[in-house]
Design a protein around this motif. Structure first.
Motif, PDB file in Angstrom:
ATOM      1  N   GLY A 116      -8.218  -0.791  -4.396  1.00 53.96           N
ATOM      2  CA  GLY A 116      -8.004   0.052  -5.570  1.00 53.96           C
ATOM      3  C   GLY A 116      -8.626   1.430  -5.395  1.00 53.96           C
ATOM      4  N   LYS A 117      -9.851   1.472  -4.866  1.00 52.04           N
ATOM      5  CA  LYS A 117     -10.506   2.765  -4.633  1.00 52.04           C
ATOM      6  C   LYS A 117      -9.750   3.588  -3.598  1.00 52.04           C
ATOM      7  CE  LYS A 117     -15.125   1.374  -6.021  1.00 52.04           C
ATOM      8  NZ  LYS A 117     -16.432   0.891  -5.598  1.00 52.04           N
ATOM      9  N   SER A 118      -9.269   2.945  -2.548  1.00 50.27           N
ATOM     10  CA  SER A 118      -8.550   3.680  -1.495  1.00 50.27           C
ATOM     11  C   SER A 118      -7.213   4.214  -1.987  1.00 50.27           C
ATOM     12  CB  SER A 118      -8.333   2.789  -0.260  1.00 50.27           C
ATOM     13  OG  SER A 118      -7.298   1.854  -0.483  1.00 50.27           O
ATOM     14  N   GLN A 119      -6.692   3.628  -3.060  1.00 48.11           N
ATOM     15  CA  GLN A 119      -5.395   4.033  -3.610  1.00 48.11           C
ATOM     16  C   GLN A 119      -5.524   4.831  -4.913  1.00 48.11           C
ATOM     17  OE1 GLN A 119      -2.087   3.222  -2.458  1.00 48.11           O
ATOM     18  NE2 GLN A 119      -3.142   2.755  -0.557  1.00 48.11           N
ATOM     19  N   ASN A 120      -6.746   5.211  -5.272  1.00 45.85           N
ATOM     20  CA  ASN A 120      -6.992   5.966  -6.510  1.00 45.85           C
ATOM     21  C   ASN A 120      -6.430   5.245  -7.731  1.00 45.85           C
ATOM     22  OD1 ASN A 120      -8.263   8.209  -5.180  1.00 45.85           O
ATOM     23  ND2 ASN A 120      -6.226   8.750  -4.442  1.00 45.85           N
ATOM     24  N   ALA A 121      -6.652   3.942  -7.798  1.00 44.13           N
ATOM     25  CA  ALA A 121      -6.095   3.109  -8.863  1.00 44.13           C
ATOM     26  C   ALA A 121      -7.085   2.873  -9.997  1.00 44.13           C
ATOM     27  CB  ALA A 121      -5.625   1.782  -8.260  1.00 44.13           C
ATOM     28  N   GLU A 122      -7.800   3.905 -10.403  1.00 49.73           N
ATOM     29  CA  GLU A 122      -8.815   3.764 -11.449  1.00 49.73           C
ATOM     30  C   GLU A 122      -8.227   3.300 -12.778  1.00 49.73           C
ATOM     31  OE1 GLU A 122      -8.339   6.915  -9.975  1.00 49.73           O
ATOM     32  OE2 GLU A 122      -9.835   6.637  -8.414  1.00 49.73           O
ATOM     33  N   GLU A 123      -6.972   3.608 -13.037  1.00 52.11           N
ATOM     34  CA  GLU A 123      -6.334   3.243 -14.307  1.00 52.11           C
ATOM     35  C   GLU A 123      -5.881   1.791 -14.341  1.00 52.11           C
ATOM     36  OE1 GLU A 123      -5.673   5.277 -17.096  1.00 52.11           O
ATOM     37  OE2 GLU A 123      -7.095   6.602 -16.106  1.00 52.11           O
ATOM     38  N   LEU A 124      -5.947   1.104 -13.210  1.00 48.56           N
ATOM     39  CA  LEU A 124      -5.459  -0.266 -13.106  1.00 48.56           C
ATOM     40  C   LEU A 124      -6.608  -1.263 -13.036  1.00 48.56           C
ATOM     41  CD1 LEU A 124      -2.999   1.482 -12.240  1.00 48.56           C
ATOM     42  CD2 LEU A 124      -2.435  -0.323 -10.638  1.00 48.56           C
ATOM     43  N   MET A 125      -6.364  -2.466 -13.539  1.00 45.54           N
ATOM     44  CA  MET A 125      -7.305  -3.564 -13.394  1.00 45.54           C
ATOM     45  C   MET A 125      -6.926  -4.279 -12.094  1.00 45.54           C
ATOM     46  SD  MET A 125      -7.905  -6.849 -15.913  1.00 45.54           S
ATOM     47  CE  MET A 125      -8.685  -5.894 -17.219  1.00 45.54           C
ATOM     48  N   MET A 126      -7.857  -4.336 -11.161  1.00 43.87           N
ATOM     49  CA  MET A 126      -7.605  -4.954  -9.859  1.00 43.87           C
ATOM     50  C   MET A 126      -8.168  -6.374  -9.889  1.00 43.87           C
ATOM     51  SD  MET A 126      -5.975  -2.513  -8.381  1.00 43.87           S
ATOM     52  CE  MET A 126      -5.868  -2.938  -6.649  1.00 43.87           C
ATOM     53  N   SER A 181       0.799  -1.225   0.000  1.00 46.33           N
ATOM     54  CA  SER A 181       0.000   0.000   0.000  1.00 46.33           C
ATOM     55  C   SER A 181       0.831   1.274   0.000  1.00 46.33           C
ATOM     56  CB  SER A 181      -0.928   0.030   1.217  1.00 46.33           C
ATOM     57  OG  SER A 181      -1.931  -0.945   1.092  1.00 46.33           O
ATOM     58  N   VAL A 182       2.022   1.214   0.576  1.00 42.65           N
ATOM     59  CA  VAL A 182       2.853   2.417   0.685  1.00 42.65           C
ATOM     60  C   VAL A 182       3.761   2.591  -0.527  1.00 42.65           C
ATOM     61  CG1 VAL A 182       4.672   3.524   2.057  1.00 42.65           C
ATOM     62  CG2 VAL A 182       2.780   2.371   3.206  1.00 42.65           C
ATOM     63  N   THR A 183       4.229   1.486  -1.110  1.00 40.42           N
ATOM     64  CA  THR A 183       5.221   1.578  -2.174  1.00 40.42           C
ATOM     65  C   THR A 183       4.784   0.935  -3.483  1.00 40.42           C
ATOM     66  OG1 THR A 183       6.951   1.533  -0.494  1.00 40.42           O
ATOM     67  CG2 THR A 183       7.629   1.086  -2.756  1.00 40.42           C
ATOM     68  N   HIS A 184       4.415  -0.349  -3.428  1.00 39.05           N
ATOM     69  CA  HIS A 184       4.249  -1.103  -4.674  1.00 39.05           C
ATOM     70  C   HIS A 184       3.106  -0.577  -5.547  1.00 39.05           C
ATOM     71  CE1 HIS A 184       4.921  -5.388  -6.479  1.00 39.05           C
ATOM     72  NE2 HIS A 184       5.405  -4.438  -7.241  1.00 39.05           N
ATOM     73  N   LEU A 185       1.871  -0.631  -5.056  1.00 37.25           N
ATOM     74  CA  LEU A 185       0.728  -0.150  -5.836  1.00 37.25           C
ATOM     75  C   LEU A 185       0.843   1.347  -6.169  1.00 37.25           C
ATOM     76  CD1 LEU A 185      -2.039  -0.550  -7.192  1.00 37.25           C
ATOM     77  CD2 LEU A 185      -3.080  -0.300  -4.932  1.00 37.25           C
ATOM     78  N   PRO A 186       1.216   2.208  -5.211  1.00 37.80           N
ATOM     79  CA  PRO A 186       1.320   3.635  -5.552  1.00 37.80           C
ATOM     80  C   PRO A 186       2.295   3.935  -6.690  1.00 37.80           C
ATOM     81  CG  PRO A 186       1.241   3.384  -3.185  1.00 37.80           C
ATOM     82  CD  PRO A 186       1.384   1.992  -3.763  1.00 37.80           C
ATOM     83  N   GLY A 187       3.366   3.158  -6.804  1.00 37.42           N
ATOM     84  CA  GLY A 187       4.307   3.369  -7.904  1.00 37.42           C
ATOM     85  C   GLY A 187       3.655   3.180  -9.259  1.00 37.42           C
ATOM     86  N   TYR A 188       2.778   2.207  -9.356  1.00 38.57           N
ATOM     87  CA  TYR A 188       2.061   1.967 -10.611  1.00 38.57           C
ATOM     88  C   TYR A 188       0.965   3.002 -10.833  1.00 38.57           C
ATOM     89  CZ  TYR A 188       4.607  -2.317 -11.438  1.00 38.57           C
ATOM     90  OH  TYR A 188       5.612  -3.220 -11.689  1.00 38.57           O
ATOM     91  N   VAL A 189       0.333   3.443  -9.768  1.00 42.88           N
ATOM     92  CA  VAL A 189      -0.723   4.458  -9.892  1.00 42.88           C
ATOM     93  C   VAL A 189      -0.134   5.760 -10.439  1.00 42.88           C
ATOM     94  CG1 VAL A 189      -2.373   5.896  -8.612  1.00 42.88           C
ATOM     95  CG2 VAL A 189      -2.229   3.433  -8.140  1.00 42.88           C
ATOM     96  N   VAL A 190       0.961   6.239  -9.847  1.00 39.51           N
ATOM     97  CA  VAL A 190       1.524   7.526 -10.278  1.00 39.51           C
ATOM     98  C   VAL A 190       2.189   7.444 -11.647  1.00 39.51           C
ATOM     99  CG1 VAL A 190       1.790   8.399  -7.926  1.00 39.51           C
ATOM    100  CG2 VAL A 190       3.720   7.289  -9.042  1.00 39.51           C
ATOM    101  N   ASN A 191       2.598   6.250 -12.067  1.00 46.36           N
ATOM    102  CA  ASN A 191       3.263   6.096 -13.359  1.00 46.36           C
ATOM    103  C   ASN A 191       2.370   5.486 -14.436  1.00 46.36           C
ATOM    104  OD1 ASN A 191       6.121   6.988 -12.969  1.00 46.36           O
ATOM    105  ND2 ASN A 191       5.985   5.500 -11.295  1.00 46.36           N
ATOM    106  N   ALA A 192       1.100   5.314 -14.164  1.00 45.45           N
ATOM    107  CA  ALA A 192       0.203   4.650 -15.117  1.00 45.45           C
ATOM    108  C   ALA A 192       0.213   5.312 -16.491  1.00 45.45           C
ATOM    109  CB  ALA A 192      -1.223   4.589 -14.559  1.00 45.45           C
ATOM    110  N   ASP A 193       0.123   6.618 -16.547  1.00 40.83           N
ATOM    111  CA  ASP A 193       0.103   7.307 -17.845  1.00 40.83           C
ATOM    112  C   ASP A 193       1.406   7.092 -18.609  1.00 40.83           C
ATOM    113  OD1 ASP A 193      -2.466   8.238 -17.403  1.00 40.83           O
ATOM    114  OD2 ASP A 193      -1.802  10.192 -16.652  1.00 40.83           O
ATOM    115  N   LYS A 194       2.530   7.139 -17.916  1.00 39.85           N
ATOM    116  CA  LYS A 194       3.837   6.933 -18.561  1.00 39.85           C
ATOM    117  C   LYS A 194       3.957   5.498 -19.075  1.00 39.85           C
ATOM    118  CE  LYS A 194       6.189  10.225 -15.574  1.00 39.85           C
ATOM    119  NZ  LYS A 194       7.094  10.361 -14.435  1.00 39.85           N
ATOM    120  N   ILE A 195       3.493   4.542 -18.286  1.00 41.81           N
ATOM    121  CA  ILE A 195       3.558   3.131 -18.679  1.00 41.81           C
ATOM    122  C   ILE A 195       2.684   2.891 -19.913  1.00 41.81           C
ATOM    123  CG2 ILE A 195       2.911   0.788 -17.971  1.00 41.81           C
ATOM    124  CD1 ILE A 195       3.732   1.684 -15.072  1.00 41.81           C
TER     125      ILE A 195
END
Length: 159
Positions: free
Chosen positions: A87-97, A50-64
């Motif tokens: 996913g909702k708590s981490q604002n991971a709308e761009e990711l498939m959970m 929650s602190v590192t792994h998922l957030p890294g993908y959330v903030v870089n989703a557009d670049k990826i």
């Protein structure tokens, strides 16, 4: 035996949260004809995840996605309700959970983690893979604790 680069993704059914509750989604529907970056975590809502792994993908989703990835998918041996809430708590709308609630896909990959010592039961090892049209092109499995081999930043270097 663990799956490796060059192998095809095994057939399996996972769960995603649909508008009316959990829905099945097959690996064929996820990976066929697409470039997918799939990363897996030992458990939703756990500290490193929650602190590192998922957030890294959330903030870089557009670049990826700008580098040719059609889908970024996060998977854990958790149910679809937990994956959706996480996913909702981490604002991971761009990711498939993806929920692999029974660990069947994780077992088919050969990437199980025995988390019984932590009260977690069988989970997934922490890993990330790039898959093109159902074939794994890169697989990075963490050798132990930490998030370096499967981080968004590491995987972006492979694109």
């Amino acid at each position: 035996m663990s799956i490796k680069a060059g192998d095809k993704i095994p057939a399996a059914t996972l769960k995603i949260m649909g508008s009316e509750g959990p829905e099945d989604i097959t690996t064929e529907a996820i990976f066929s004809g697409k470039t997918v970056l799939l990363f897996a975590v030992p458990g939703a809502f756990t500290p490193g995840c929650s602190v590192t792994h998922l957030p890294g993908y959330v903030v870089n989703a557009d670049k990826i996605k700008a580098k040719g990835v059609d889908t970024i998918a996060c998977m854990a041996v958790n149910d679809a309700f937990v994956m959706d809430a996480w996913g909702k708590s981490q604002n991971a709308e761009e990711l498939m959970m993806l929920g692999d609630g029974n660990g069947d896909f994780t077992k088919a990959l050969g990437l199980e983690l025995d988390g019984r010592g932590f009260g977690l039961g069988m989970r997934s090892q922490r890993f990330a893979m790039l898959v093109k049209d159902g074939t794994i092109t890169h697989l990075n499995v963490e050798p132990g604790p930490g998030i370096s081999e499967s981080s968004a930043e590491t995987m972006m270097k492979l694109l």
